[in-house]
Write a protein that holds these residues in place. Structure first.
Motif, PDB file in Angstrom:
ATOM      1  N   PHE A 229     -57.452  73.215 -56.662  1.00 46.81           N
ATOM      2  CA  PHE A 229     -57.662  72.066 -57.552  1.00 46.81           C
ATOM      3  C   PHE A 229     -58.646  71.083 -56.937  1.00 46.81           C
ATOM      4  CE2 PHE A 229     -56.180  67.750 -58.895  1.00 46.81           C
ATOM      5  CZ  PHE A 229     -56.610  67.832 -60.208  1.00 46.81           C
ATOM      6  N   GLU A 230     -58.436  70.740 -55.673  1.00 42.94           N
ATOM      7  CA  GLU A 230     -59.341  69.806 -55.000  1.00 42.94           C
ATOM      8  C   GLU A 230     -60.759  70.380 -54.901  1.00 42.94           C
ATOM      9  OE1 GLU A 230     -55.206  68.716 -53.830  1.00 42.94           O
ATOM     10  OE2 GLU A 230     -56.327  70.579 -54.061  1.00 42.94           O
ATOM     11  N   LYS A 231     -60.859  71.687 -54.691  1.00 41.06           N
ATOM     12  CA  LYS A 231     -62.177  72.324 -54.621  1.00 41.06           C
ATOM     13  C   LYS A 231     -62.905  72.219 -55.958  1.00 41.06           C
ATOM     14  CE  LYS A 231     -61.013  75.673 -50.994  1.00 41.06           C
ATOM     15  NZ  LYS A 231     -60.800  77.116 -50.680  1.00 41.06           N
ATOM     16  N   ASN A 232     -62.166  72.372 -57.055  1.00 38.51           N
ATOM     17  CA  ASN A 232     -62.783  72.246 -58.372  1.00 38.51           C
ATOM     18  C   ASN A 232     -63.259  70.823 -58.639  1.00 38.51           C
ATOM     19  OD1 ASN A 232     -62.775  74.859 -59.478  1.00 38.51           O
ATOM     20  ND2 ASN A 232     -60.605  74.707 -60.020  1.00 38.51           N
ATOM     21  N   LEU A 233     -62.447  69.839 -58.236  1.00 36.15           N
ATOM     22  CA  LEU A 233     -62.864  68.446 -58.423  1.00 36.15           C
ATOM     23  C   LEU A 233     -64.166  68.176 -57.677  1.00 36.15           C
ATOM     24  CD1 LEU A 233     -59.545  66.377 -58.138  1.00 36.15           C
ATOM     25  CD2 LEU A 233     -60.595  67.417 -60.158  1.00 36.15           C
ATOM     26  N   THR A 234     -64.256  68.672 -56.464  1.00 37.54           N
ATOM     27  CA  THR A 234     -65.452  68.453 -55.646  1.00 37.54           C
ATOM     28  C   THR A 234     -66.648  69.215 -56.196  1.00 37.54           C
ATOM     29  OG1 THR A 234     -64.084  68.139 -53.671  1.00 37.54           O
ATOM     30  CG2 THR A 234     -66.406  68.622 -53.319  1.00 37.54           C
ATOM     31  N   LYS A 235     -66.471  70.498 -56.495  1.00 33.74           N
ATOM     32  CA  LYS A 235     -67.570  71.348 -56.951  1.00 33.74           C
ATOM     33  C   LYS A 235     -68.165  70.863 -58.259  1.00 33.74           C
ATOM     34  CE  LYS A 235     -68.704  76.144 -58.129  1.00 33.74           C
ATOM     35  NZ  LYS A 235     -68.187  77.539 -58.213  1.00 33.74           N
ATOM     36  N   TYR A 236     -67.308  70.395 -59.173  1.00 32.42           N
ATOM     37  CA  TYR A 236     -67.785  70.002 -60.506  1.00 32.42           C
ATOM     38  C   TYR A 236     -67.856  68.484 -60.683  1.00 32.42           C
ATOM     39  CZ  TYR A 236     -67.110  74.936 -61.403  1.00 32.42           C
ATOM     40  OH  TYR A 236     -67.178  76.307 -61.338  1.00 32.42           O
ATOM     41  N   ASN A 237     -67.738  67.763 -59.586  1.00 31.80           N
ATOM     42  CA  ASN A 237     -67.924  66.308 -59.588  1.00 31.80           C
ATOM     43  C   ASN A 237     -67.009  65.620 -60.608  1.00 31.80           C
ATOM     44  OD1 ASN A 237     -69.048  63.889 -58.669  1.00 31.80           O
ATOM     45  ND2 ASN A 237     -70.665  63.928 -60.212  1.00 31.80           N
ATOM     46  N   ILE A 238     -65.738  66.007 -60.586  1.00 30.97           N
ATOM     47  CA  ILE A 238     -64.737  65.423 -61.476  1.00 30.97           C
ATOM     48  C   ILE A 238     -63.966  64.355 -60.702  1.00 30.97           C
ATOM     49  CG2 ILE A 238     -62.694  65.892 -62.889  1.00 30.97           C
ATOM     50  CD1 ILE A 238     -63.685  68.865 -62.949  1.00 30.97           C
ATOM     51  N   HIS A 239     -63.802  63.184 -61.298  1.00 31.60           N
ATOM     52  CA  HIS A 239     -63.098  62.081 -60.641  1.00 31.60           C
ATOM     53  C   HIS A 239     -61.866  61.697 -61.450  1.00 31.60           C
ATOM     54  CE1 HIS A 239     -66.150  60.842 -57.533  1.00 31.60           C
ATOM     55  NE2 HIS A 239     -66.864  61.664 -58.293  1.00 31.60           N
ATOM     56  N   ILE A 240     -60.726  61.607 -60.782  1.00 23.91           N
ATOM     57  CA  ILE A 240     -59.463  61.282 -61.442  1.00 23.91           C
ATOM     58  C   ILE A 240     -58.853  60.030 -60.826  1.00 23.91           C
ATOM     59  CG2 ILE A 240     -57.111  62.072 -61.934  1.00 23.91           C
ATOM     60  CD1 ILE A 240     -58.121  64.922 -61.814  1.00 23.91           C
ATOM     61  N   VAL A 241     -58.372  59.131 -61.676  1.00 26.43           N
ATOM     62  CA  VAL A 241     -57.595  57.977 -61.244  1.00 26.43           C
ATOM     63  C   VAL A 241     -56.172  58.173 -61.752  1.00 26.43           C
ATOM     64  CG1 VAL A 241     -57.289  55.485 -61.362  1.00 26.43           C
ATOM     65  CG2 VAL A 241     -59.594  56.450 -61.266  1.00 26.43           C
ATOM     66  N   VAL A 242     -55.198  58.106 -60.860  1.00 26.91           N
ATOM     67  CA  VAL A 242     -53.790  58.278 -61.220  1.00 26.91           C
ATOM     68  C   VAL A 242     -53.067  56.944 -61.061  1.00 26.91           C
ATOM     69  CG1 VAL A 242     -51.638  59.500 -60.775  1.00 26.91           C
ATOM     70  CG2 VAL A 242     -53.840  60.668 -60.402  1.00 26.91           C
ATOM     71  N   TYR A 243     -52.574  56.391 -62.161  1.00 25.40           N
ATOM     72  CA  TYR A 243     -51.713  55.207 -62.126  1.00 25.40           C
ATOM     73  C   TYR A 243     -50.270  55.679 -62.037  1.00 25.40           C
ATOM     74  CZ  TYR A 243     -55.673  52.327 -63.587  1.00 25.40           C
ATOM     75  OH  TYR A 243     -56.884  51.692 -63.653  1.00 25.40           O
ATOM     76  N   TRP A 244     -49.506  55.103 -61.097  1.00 28.53           N
ATOM     77  CA  TRP A 244     -48.120  55.551 -60.921  1.00 28.53           C
ATOM     78  C   TRP A 244     -47.161  54.377 -61.059  1.00 28.53           C
ATOM     79  CZ3 TRP A 244     -47.298  60.782 -60.159  1.00 28.53           C
ATOM     80  CH2 TRP A 244     -45.948  61.161 -60.084  1.00 28.53           C
ATOM     81  N   ILE A 245     -46.297  54.468 -62.075  1.00 26.82           N
ATOM     82  CA  ILE A 245     -45.246  53.487 -62.289  1.00 26.82           C
ATOM     83  C   ILE A 245     -43.922  54.219 -62.122  1.00 26.82           C
ATOM     84  CG2 ILE A 245     -44.293  51.756 -63.848  1.00 26.82           C
ATOM     85  CD1 ILE A 245     -46.959  51.850 -65.383  1.00 26.82           C
ATOM     86  N   PRO A 246     -43.280  54.136 -60.970  1.00 30.30           N
ATOM     87  CA  PRO A 246     -42.082  54.946 -60.713  1.00 30.30           C
ATOM     88  C   PRO A 246     -40.912  54.577 -61.624  1.00 30.30           C
ATOM     89  CG  PRO A 246     -42.396  53.327 -58.967  1.00 30.30           C
ATOM     90  CD  PRO A 246     -43.627  53.280 -59.822  1.00 30.30           C
ATOM     91  N   ASP A 247     -40.188  55.598 -62.075  1.00 28.90           N
ATOM     92  CA  ASP A 247     -38.944  55.422 -62.816  1.00 28.90           C
ATOM     93  C   ASP A 247     -38.084  56.651 -62.554  1.00 28.90           C
ATOM     94  OD1 ASP A 247     -39.821  57.518 -64.532  1.00 28.90           O
ATOM     95  OD2 ASP A 247     -40.850  56.085 -65.825  1.00 28.90           O
ATOM     96  N   GLN A 248     -36.989  56.804 -63.268  1.00 29.05           N
ATOM     97  CA  GLN A 248     -36.059  57.893 -62.980  1.00 29.05           C
ATOM     98  C   GLN A 248     -36.666  59.276 -63.211  1.00 29.05           C
ATOM     99  OE1 GLN A 248     -32.672  57.481 -65.555  1.00 29.05           O
ATOM    100  NE2 GLN A 248     -33.840  57.742 -67.433  1.00 29.05           N
ATOM    101  N   ASP A 249     -37.670  59.353 -64.056  1.00 30.52           N
ATOM    102  CA  ASP A 249     -38.317  60.639 -64.334  1.00 30.52           C
ATOM    103  C   ASP A 249     -39.603  60.846 -63.541  1.00 30.52           C
ATOM    104  OD1 ASP A 249     -36.399  61.415 -66.266  1.00 30.52           O
ATOM    105  OD2 ASP A 249     -37.391  60.131 -67.753  1.00 30.52           O
ATOM    106  N   HIS A 250     -40.054  59.800 -62.859  1.00 32.60           N
ATOM    107  CA  HIS A 250     -41.329  59.872 -62.146  1.00 32.60           C
ATOM    108  C   HIS A 250     -41.169  59.259 -60.753  1.00 32.60           C
ATOM    109  CE1 HIS A 250     -42.210  59.603 -66.523  1.00 32.60           C
ATOM    110  NE2 HIS A 250     -42.936  60.669 -66.241  1.00 32.60           N
ATOM    111  N   SER A 251     -40.504  60.014 -59.906  1.00 31.49           N
ATOM    112  CA  SER A 251     -40.207  59.542 -58.559  1.00 31.49           C
ATOM    113  C   SER A 251     -41.394  59.738 -57.621  1.00 31.49           C
ATOM    114  CB  SER A 251     -38.986  60.308 -58.022  1.00 31.49           C
ATOM    115  OG  SER A 251     -38.859  60.140 -56.636  1.00 31.49           O
ATOM    116  N   LYS A 252     -41.462  58.902 -56.609  1.00 33.12           N
ATOM    117  CA  LYS A 252     -42.482  59.081 -55.580  1.00 33.12           C
ATOM    118  C   LYS A 252     -42.151  60.246 -54.645  1.00 33.12           C
ATOM    119  CE  LYS A 252     -44.326  54.374 -55.446  1.00 33.12           C
ATOM    120  NZ  LYS A 252     -44.662  53.216 -54.581  1.00 33.12           N
TER     121      LYS A 252
END
Length: 325
Positions: A229-252
């Motif tokens: 996945f990281e190789k694809n982001l680098t090779k194809y110049n894809i940039h992702i921003v992930v916003y994380w708001i933790p809750d019971q279904d989205h734990s750190k």
């Protein structure tokens, strides 16, 4: 109370049809490279887009809500520019009917909006970004119900019935609009997970674009081996921003957050993780649920839950999609 009416003609619409009898009339093959579509056809993925004669009753009812759309200009633009459609998709003889709404203008960059998994998750969740992106940045907009959600076919809230076909469904949806350029994505949770797997199979659809994820819980990255996945982001110049708001279904402590955080620690350039405090953040919340008849086949079938987004969050999304920050 202000009453707004779409100028579009009325059209019979039956939300009660949970399993449609799909009959393709003139199916086309999806393609894996929007810049070279003729030579990148995916033989086992067929689509057919059928636009509605007018805006669906569900979209019309939602856009007339003064609770969500207090700005007359925004409501009027949505009522007169958004189009409703159904996209038929066949993947290895497995058929899907995808409900969608869109605004498309030739030669404009395009954003695909994907909801998460759970009750009241459907195309309406991200609708408050549509007007802003179209007016401020001249973006085209595509919003869909993933299989099993909203009015799309599939077992309600069951991702396992279509998960392995998720990437093919996404490229079929994008191909149905005959796009000739890569696209950006704004996605929540399960929609983000589906996008990650699509990047690993069909990265050319996202080449050079900025993507926005929110709480992207992912168990299966769809990689041949860890690190692809990281190789694809680098090779194809894809940039992702992930916003994380933790809750019971989205734990750190989940697999995805640990991976994003590791990339943050190592200084990986193509993915940025932003933590938001659930007790303090006001950037991404919900409006009160709005009653919209026949919006979905799920438990919250008559409710629209729309994200209430702050001006700060909207500006950040615009900047990150434009790769300004």
């Amino acid at each position: 109370m202000i009453r707004r009416i779409s100028k579009s003609r009325k059209r019979n619409f039956s939300p009660s049809r949970t399993q449609v009898d799909i009959q393709f009339e003139s199916g086309e093959n999806a393609y894996s490279d929007p810049i070279d579509s003729c030579r990148s056809l995916v033989q086992d993925v067929v689509f057919e887009r059928r636009d509605c004669e007018s805006l669906s009753p569900q979209a019309t009812e939602l856009f007339n809500s003064v609770t969500i759309f207090q700005d007359e200009a925004e409501a009027s633009w949505l009522l007169n520019n958004i189009h409703s459609t159904t996209i038929l998709v066949k993947v290895d003889k497995v058929e899907f009917s995808i409900n969608g709404n869109y605004y498309l203008k030739e030669n404009q960059p395009c954003v695909l909006f994907l909801h998460g998994f759970g009750p009241a998750r459907n195309w309406t969740n991200w609708i408050k970004l549509a007007y802003q992106l179209s007016q401020q940045c001249q973006y085209s907009i595509i919003l869909i119900d993933l299989p099993g959600f909203g009015l799309s076919s599939g077992r309600s809230l069951d991702q396992t019935s279509w998960k392995r076909h998720g990437p093919e469904i996404l490229i079929a949806v994008l191909s149905s609009f005959h796009l000739r350029h890569s696209v950006s994505v704004v996605a929540q949770c399960g929609g983000a997970a589906t996008t990650v797997r699509t990047i690993n199979r069909y990265p050319l659809w996202f080449r050079g674009r900025g993507l926005i994820f929110s709480n992207s819980v992912i168990g299966d990255f769809g990689e041949s081996k860890i690190g692809d996945f990281e190789k694809n982001l680098t090779k194809y110049n894809i940039h992702i921003v992930v916003y994380w708001i933790p809750d019971q279904d989205h734990s750190k402590y989940c697999v995805a957050y640990k991976r994003w955080n590791k990339l943050r620690v190592t200084g990986f350039r193509h993915l940025q993780l932003i933590d938001l405090d659930p007790a303090k953040q006001t950037m991404k919340q919900f409006y009160p649920a709005i009653r919209v008849i026949g919006l979905s086949r799920c438990s919250s079938k008559n409710e629209a839950c729309v994200y209430k987004l702050s001006d700060e969050f909207i500006k950040q999304v615009i900047d990150k999609l434009d790769r300004k920050a």
